[in-house]
Design a protein around this motif. Structure first.
Motif, PDB file in Angstrom:
ATOM      1  N   UNK A 124       0.774  -1.248   0.033  1.00  0.00           N
ATOM      2  CA  UNK A 124      -0.062  -0.027   0.079  1.00  0.00           C
ATOM      3  C   UNK A 124       0.858   1.185  -0.195  1.00  0.00           C
ATOM      4  N   UNK A 125       0.417   2.364  -0.827  1.00  0.00           N
ATOM      5  CA  UNK A 125       0.986   3.640  -0.702  1.00  0.00           C
ATOM      6  C   UNK A 125       0.068   4.442  -0.154  1.00  0.00           C
ATOM      7  N   UNK A 126       0.302   4.766   1.166  1.00  0.00           N
ATOM      8  CA  UNK A 126      -0.302   5.694   1.983  1.00  0.00           C
ATOM      9  C   UNK A 126      -1.863   5.263   1.889  1.00  0.00           C
ATOM     10  N   UNK A 127      -2.326   4.230   1.627  1.00  0.00           N
ATOM     11  CA  UNK A 127      -3.786   3.507   1.716  1.00  0.00           C
ATOM     12  C   UNK A 127      -4.319   2.965   3.023  1.00  0.00           C
ATOM     13  N   UNK A 128      -3.334   2.765   3.945  1.00  0.00           N
ATOM     14  CA  UNK A 128      -3.674   1.648   5.264  1.00  0.00           C
ATOM     15  C   UNK A 128      -3.776   2.720   6.637  1.00  0.00           C
ATOM     16  N   UNK A 150       4.276 -11.442   2.316  1.00  0.00           N
ATOM     17  CA  UNK A 150       5.016 -10.251   2.857  1.00  0.00           C
ATOM     18  C   UNK A 150       4.142  -9.158   2.506  1.00  0.00           C
ATOM     19  N   UNK A 151       4.136  -8.146   3.679  1.00  0.00           N
ATOM     20  CA  UNK A 151       3.543  -7.043   3.583  1.00  0.00           C
ATOM     21  C   UNK A 151       4.642  -6.028   3.554  1.00  0.00           C
ATOM     22  N   UNK A 152       4.169  -4.776   2.948  1.00  0.00           N
ATOM     23  CA  UNK A 152       4.987  -3.713   2.856  1.00  0.00           C
ATOM     24  C   UNK A 152       4.078  -2.462   2.432  1.00  0.00           C
ATOM     25  N   UNK A 153       4.312  -1.382   3.111  1.00  0.00           N
ATOM     26  CA  UNK A 153       3.498  -0.188   3.006  1.00  0.00           C
ATOM     27  C   UNK A 153       4.505   1.163   3.448  1.00  0.00           C
ATOM     28  N   UNK A 154       4.011   2.248   2.807  1.00  0.00           N
ATOM     29  CA  UNK A 154       4.512   3.359   3.199  1.00  0.00           C
ATOM     30  C   UNK A 154       3.526   4.443   3.716  1.00  0.00           C
ATOM     31  N   UNK A 155       3.873   5.272   4.797  1.00  0.00           N
ATOM     32  CA  UNK A 155       3.069   5.806   5.251  1.00  0.00           C
ATOM     33  C   UNK A 155       3.843   7.226   6.186  1.00  0.00           C
ATOM     34  N   UNK A 156       3.103   8.227   6.327  1.00  0.00           N
ATOM     35  CA  UNK A 156       3.832   9.483   6.747  1.00  0.00           C
ATOM     36  C   UNK A 156       4.276   9.266   8.105  1.00  0.00           C
ATOM     37  N   UNK A 157       5.614   9.934   8.415  1.00  0.00           N
ATOM     38  CA  UNK A 157       5.979  10.216   9.813  1.00  0.00           C
ATOM     39  C   UNK A 157       5.359  11.262  10.423  1.00  0.00           C
ATOM     40  N   UNK A 158       5.587  11.894  11.515  1.00  0.00           N
ATOM     41  CA  UNK A 158       4.729  12.839  12.190  1.00  0.00           C
ATOM     42  C   UNK A 158       4.691  14.137  11.221  1.00  0.00           C
ATOM     43  N   UNK A 159       3.871  15.240  11.402  1.00  0.00           N
ATOM     44  CA  UNK A 159       3.468  16.245  10.876  1.00  0.00           C
ATOM     45  C   UNK A 159       4.894  17.205  10.781  1.00  0.00           C
ATOM     46  N   UNK A 160       5.380  17.084  12.009  1.00  0.00           N
ATOM     47  CA  UNK A 160       6.810  17.900  12.182  1.00  0.00           C
ATOM     48  C   UNK A 160       7.837  17.733  11.410  1.00  0.00           C
TER      49      UNK A 160
END
Ligand SMILES: C[S@@+](CC[C@H](N)C(=O)[O-])C[C@H]1O[C@@H](n2cnc3c(N)ncnc32)[C@H](O)[C@@H]1O
Length: 286
Positions: A124-128, A150-160
């Motif tokens: 997933x690209x920013x979908x989870x 295997x599972x791999x996804x990309x998500x955002x770290x904190x706003x700061x």
């Protein structure tokens, strides 16, 4: 407090309404900016020819198309999403590319049954980050993986750690006070805390959970046009949500403050700010 089904329904309405409009309108620009971040997660998956892959929250289908190219004509890729308008764009692109190994289907990844399961890999690209009950959702996702998958996804770290959001957000917050939101409520930054995500995945039964932190540049626009940059930052992310109900007078005030805040950050290539992501990978035990 909203019930689980109310939270899920709010997400469905959001991704079929206001969010889908801007994602479809800006599809090419967003894909250019997001593709390198998605590739960081793809690099953590065994995407061999003939592989079977589930793409969660595929949106306008960019990653479904990329995954289908990787697994080739003998592979299988299913891209699921709760947004029907975004899936319609994805399907147009699939047909234009003539990829028979790829199917886009409406479905809530938290609860759906996937006819193509079991998969070798889930991506997933920013979908989870939008599940009302993340542990239950990841249990459902794990059930679609073969043992050893295997599972791999990309998500955002904190706003700061994401100036592309933090810079415009700070300007907007000078003018509006958003309603309080719990940090783990479903949303763009709900997976920023790696300990929380590690806990969710472990409780859902995943093993070998790994986090890689990456910092990259994020192109918000691709021309030095200041007005276009102001429009873009006022539409996206938390800034856009905080301004959803703003009247014309308020929008004019925010624009007047936004322009000088971002003007010095615009170069010949457009408005390019830093972003910080987690690439999260995990295994379904044998
Ligand atoms: C930030 S967008 C990313 C879209 C796409 N992956 C991309 O990178 O261009 C999040 C996507 O997740 C989808 N989504 C949110 N909740 C979902 C769910 N429970 N099941 C499936 N898709 C979901 C949204 O409709 C949206 O398309």
């Amino acid at each position: 407090m909203a019930s689980i089904s109310e939270v899920a329904e709010a997400q469905r309405a959001f991704w079929n309404g206001e969010a889908s409009d801007s994602w479809i309108r800006e599809q090419e620009q967003r894909d250019r900016a997001l593709a390198p971040l998605g590739e960081l997660a793809m690099a953590r998956l065994p995407l061999d020819a003939g592989g079977r892959v589930l793409d969660i929250g595929t949106g306008c289908g960019d990653t479904g198309l990329a995954l289908a190219a990787r697994v080739g004509a003998d592979g299988v890729v299913l891209g699921v999403d709760i947004s029907e308008p975004m899936l319609a764009r994805a399907e147009e692109r699939r047909r234009a590319a003539g990829l028979a190994q790829l199917r886009f289907a409406p479905g809530d990844a938290a609860t759906a049954r996937f006819p193509e399961a079991p998969f070798d890999a889930v991506f997933s690209r920013f979908g989870v980050m939008f599940f009302a009950e993340p542990v239950a959702a990841f249990r459902n996702i794990r059930a679609a993986l073969r043992p050893g998958g295997a599972l791999a996804f990309v998500c955002w770290r904190p706003v700061a750690e994401n100036p592309w959001v933090a810079v415009p957000r700070e300007v907007v917050l000078r003018h509006v006070t958003p309603p309080p939101q719990a940090p783990d409520a479903p949303g763009q930054f709900s997976f920023a805390d790696r300990r929380r995500v590690a806990g969710i995945l472990a409780e859902a039964g995943f093993t070998d959970v790994r986090f890689e932190s990456h910092d990259r540049e994020f192109a918000i626009t691709t021309s030095p046009d200041l007005d276009a940059a102001v429009d873009a930052v006022m539409l996206r992310g938390p800034a856009g949500r905080f301004l959803r109900d703003a009247d014309e007078a308020m929008l004019a005030k925010v624009r007047a403050d936004m322009a000088p805040a971002i003007a010095p950050l615009i170069g010949d290539a457009g408005l390019v700010l830093g972003c910080g992501v987690w690439v999260v990978s995990a295994a379904n035990p044998d």
